[in-house]
Design an enzyme around this catalytic site. Sequence first.
Site, mmCIF file in Angstrom:
data_model
loop_
_atom_site.group_PDB
_atom_site.id
_atom_site.type_symbol
_atom_site.label_atom_id
_atom_site.label_comp_id
_atom_site.label_asym_id
_atom_site.label_seq_id
_atom_site.Cartn_x
_atom_site.Cartn_y
_atom_site.Cartn_z
ATOM 1 C CD GLU A 64 -3.905 -5.892 3.524
ATOM 2 O OE1 GLU A 64 -4.829 -5.141 3.929
ATOM 3 O OE2 GLU A 64 -2.711 -5.648 3.723
ATOM 4 C CD GLU B 43 -2.838 -1.263 2.369
ATOM 5 O OE1 GLU B 43 -2.779 -0.381 3.245
ATOM 6 O OE2 GLU B 43 -3.621 -2.227 2.422
#
Length: 173
Positions: free
Chosen positions: A155, A59
């Site tokens: 995720e 991220e």
Amino acid sequence: PLTKTGDFYTSKTTFDVSKISDTNSAEYKAMLADIDLIAGYLKEFKNAGIPVIWRPLHEAAGGWFWWGAKGAVPCKALWRLMYDRMVNYHGLNNLIWVWTSDATTDAVNWYPGDAYVDIIGMDIYPGENQHGSQYISFNKVKDMFGGKKILTLSECGSVPDPALMLEYGDTWS
């Protein structure tokens, strides 16, 4: 690196990833020390014949972690430094490198390059009990990166329905 607390959120550390390009900087030296430490642990898996799905620096484009706080260029430099150090210096050939992307228009600017990435992952949190296939994000990322890499949900808040993935053609790994 350079913290005694181990904090990794941008708001809780002063580590400046943009300084790792200067081989004389404290940041560069700390980064190498951390990479070397982690490589030692990963060598145990290599020596045991165990492949590792390796997903560092996730991220990054969000900017909330120190590795993405200074933008795409220093983040890519860090990824490539880590890759070179682990693969070419430490001889870790048991790592499967996973880059976490998103479906924004500037996602390709953050991408370290095909030579440094085996799988492209996405973190998707559509909301509770939302089991759609996420085909829109899948197709955007597939198109952005030319369909050359396996795409995975690295995720997810709600697992997509496999029947819908088959129906819409977004077969996440």
